[in-house]
Design a protein around this motif. Structure first.
Motif, PDB file in Angstrom:
ATOM      1  N   ASP A  39       0.737  -1.060  -0.192  1.00 37.96           N
ATOM      2  CA  ASP A  39      -0.039   0.094   0.035  1.00 37.96           C
ATOM      3  C   ASP A  39       0.893   1.207  -0.018  1.00 37.96           C
ATOM      4  O   ASP A  39       0.472   2.117  -0.178  1.00 37.96           O
ATOM      5  N   PHE A  40       2.080   1.280   0.525  1.00 39.03           N
ATOM      6  CA  PHE A  40       2.867   2.294   0.438  1.00 39.03           C
ATOM      7  C   PHE A  40       4.460   2.113   0.188  1.00 39.03           C
ATOM      8  O   PHE A  40       4.926   1.111   0.640  1.00 39.03           O
ATOM      9  N   ALA A  41       5.027   2.928  -0.537  1.00 33.63           N
ATOM     10  CA  ALA A  41       6.086   2.649  -1.183  1.00 33.63           C
ATOM     11  C   ALA A  41       7.584   2.861  -0.110  1.00 33.63           C
ATOM     12  O   ALA A  41       8.507   2.469  -0.227  1.00 33.63           O
ATOM     13  N   HIS A  62      -0.282  13.308  -6.634  1.00 33.94           N
ATOM     14  CA  HIS A  62      -1.875  12.901  -6.668  1.00 33.94           C
ATOM     15  C   HIS A  62      -2.219  12.141  -7.626  1.00 33.94           C
ATOM     16  O   HIS A  62      -2.939  11.168  -7.559  1.00 33.94           O
ATOM     17  N   ALA A  63      -1.955  12.442  -8.972  1.00 35.01           N
ATOM     18  CA  ALA A  63      -2.572  11.813 -10.257  1.00 35.01           C
ATOM     19  C   ALA A  63      -1.907  10.538 -10.488  1.00 35.01           C
ATOM     20  O   ALA A  63      -2.315   9.558 -11.301  1.00 35.01           O
ATOM     21  N   ASP A  64      -0.809  10.301  -9.699  1.00 31.87           N
ATOM     22  CA  ASP A  64       0.104   8.979  -9.956  1.00 31.87           C
ATOM     23  C   ASP A  64       0.433   8.153  -8.719  1.00 31.87           C
ATOM     24  O   ASP A  64       1.038   7.361  -8.691  1.00 31.87           O
ATOM     25  N   LEU A  65      -0.615   8.264  -7.849  1.00 34.22           N
ATOM     26  CA  LEU A  65      -0.364   7.655  -6.583  1.00 34.22           C
ATOM     27  C   LEU A  65      -0.266   5.901  -6.642  1.00 34.22           C
ATOM     28  O   LEU A  65       0.385   5.365  -6.266  1.00 34.22           O
ATOM     29  N   ARG A  66      -1.191   5.479  -7.445  1.00 37.27           N
ATOM     30  CA  ARG A  66      -1.208   3.951  -7.498  1.00 37.27           C
ATOM     31  C   ARG A  66      -0.011   3.735  -8.138  1.00 37.27           C
ATOM     32  O   ARG A  66       0.824   2.580  -7.655  1.00 37.27           O
ATOM     33  N   PRO A  67       0.548   3.953  -9.534  1.00 38.24           N
ATOM     34  CA  PRO A  67       1.489   3.510 -10.021  1.00 38.24           C
ATOM     35  C   PRO A  67       2.811   3.761  -9.139  1.00 38.24           C
ATOM     36  O   PRO A  67       3.685   3.265  -9.654  1.00 38.24           O
ATOM     37  N   SER A  71      -1.025   3.159  -3.152  1.00 39.79           N
ATOM     38  CA  SER A  71      -2.487   3.216  -3.202  1.00 39.79           C
ATOM     39  C   SER A  71      -3.141   2.980  -1.999  1.00 39.79           C
ATOM     40  O   SER A  71      -4.228   3.353  -2.056  1.00 39.79           O
ATOM     41  N   GLY A  72      -2.493   3.027  -0.800  1.00 34.21           N
ATOM     42  CA  GLY A  72      -3.215   3.338   0.455  1.00 34.21           C
ATOM     43  C   GLY A  72      -3.617   4.561   0.750  1.00 34.21           C
ATOM     44  O   GLY A  72      -4.789   4.831   1.412  1.00 34.21           O
ATOM     45  N   CYS A  73      -2.900   5.593   0.000  1.00 35.34           N
ATOM     46  CA  CYS A  73      -3.331   6.851   0.011  1.00 35.34           C
ATOM     47  C   CYS A  73      -4.658   7.277  -0.642  1.00 35.34           C
ATOM     48  O   CYS A  73      -5.620   7.942  -0.369  1.00 35.34           O
ATOM     49  N   THR A  74      -5.024   6.466  -1.675  1.00 35.94           N
ATOM     50  CA  THR A  74      -6.144   6.844  -2.725  1.00 35.94           C
ATOM     51  C   THR A  74      -7.294   6.005  -1.983  1.00 35.94           C
ATOM     52  O   THR A  74      -8.422   6.269  -2.218  1.00 35.94           O
ATOM     53  N   VAL A  75      -7.018   5.203  -0.782  1.00 33.75           N
ATOM     54  CA  VAL A  75      -8.373   4.429  -0.108  1.00 33.75           C
ATOM     55  C   VAL A  75      -8.501   5.374   1.156  1.00 33.75           C
ATOM     56  O   VAL A  75      -9.798   4.935   1.884  1.00 33.75           O
ATOM     57  N   PHE A  76      -7.905   6.208   1.545  1.00 36.53           N
ATOM     58  CA  PHE A  76      -8.223   6.913   2.824  1.00 36.53           C
ATOM     59  C   PHE A  76      -9.158   7.750   2.889  1.00 36.53           C
ATOM     60  O   PHE A  76      -9.270   8.678   1.686  1.00 36.53           O
TER      61      PHE A  76
END
Length: 283
Positions: A39-41, A62-67, A71-76
């Motif tokens: 979830d976190f790099a 922000h636009a590239d959080l998953r790649p 991804s953990g930031c995108t689900v919070f």
């Protein structure tokens, strides 16, 4: 009180329960810790700003959080606690210009987040006709919780959150029982169940008690989850493609964001389809 004179149902927008990152001082990017994982790099300690946090409190990737491995930031979801702490509790004074406030602000944030999450559930419960027998208690709990969010920083950090959560949870459980009792047929009791990777494709889970269930990577394609209680259920990487979640109880945006799905899934009107979900029929 007659039905024609019942108090209005509180709206999540009126309660400030939707995140407004532009009015927050990047608190989730500083106050909370995270460990290097899927979830976190990177590792980050609580109270240390994420290296991606810019001087204007916006995320630089922000636009590239998953790649980029975040991804953990995108689900919070802070349920609006960030802007409440930033603009109300601390009156718009940010931790960079007033570093003396930083430690206290970071301590207050997770407390406020829990209170706002409870407000979200209470506001939802008040929209449910089947829960009418406990509406008065629910409204009193909502008013009490909202009043707590307006406390000073000192009052918030001293708050016994577990005790308050326990009181509210008892009401939410009663709400769940009332709503699920109205669903025809036998309801599955899977509270806290280990359903990681479970094959539940097309399962009839109407009115099921899935509170706190571990549904990580579960196959829920086409499952019927109407009126199922999903409070606290772990839906990370669960496949909700084509599932019917209309009327699911206490489902949050964060849970959807953590799951997989597609455009065919049916969602509650209060929640949005995550951007990373697939188009219908796309495998």
């Amino acid at each position: 009180m007659s039905p024609d004179h019942e108090p209005s149902i509180p709206d999540t927008a009126d309660l400030g329960l939707r995140s407004d990152c532009g009015s927050c001082f990047g608190l989730c990017c500083v106050a909370l810790p995270f460990a290097a994982s899927a979830d976190f790099a990177i590792d980050k300690d609580a109270g240390r700003p994420c290296p991606n946090l810019q001087t204007d409190f916006r995320c630089g990737i922000h636009a590239d959080l998953r790649p980029r491995g975040f991804s953990g930031c995108t689900v919070f979801d802070c349920f609006g606690a960030g802007q409440k702490v930033s603009q109300v509790t601390f009156g718009g004074q940010d931790w960079r210009r007033a570093p003396g406030t930083a430690r206290q602000m970071f301590d207050v944030f997770p407390v406020m987040r829990q209170l706002h999450e409870l407000l979200w559930y209470l506001a939802e419960a008040l929209t449910l006709p089947a829960a009418r027998p406990v509406h008065a208690d629910l409204r009193a709990a909502l008013e009490k919780t909202e009043a707590l969010t307006r406390g000073s920083a000192q009052e918030l950090t001293a708050l016994e959150v577990p005790a308050h959560r326990g009181e509210v949870n008892a009401l939410l459980l009663r709400t769940s029982e009332l709503v699920r009792a109205a669903v025809p047929g036998r309801k599955k009791e899977r509270r806290g169940a280990d359903l990681m990777g479970a094959r539940l494709k097309g399962a009839d889970l109407r009115g099921a008690n899935l509170r706190g269930a571990y549904l990580i990577a579960a196959d829920l394609k086409g499952a019927d989850l109407r009126s199922a209680d999903l409070i606290g259920a772990d839906l990370r990487d669960a496949d909700l493609s084509g599932a019917d979640l209309t009327g699911a109880l206490f489902l949050t945006q964060a849970q959807l964001n953590a799951a997989r799905g597609d455009a065919a899934a049916k969602l509650p009107e209060t929640l949005s389809r995550p951007a990373h979900w697939r188009p219908a029929g796309d495998r």
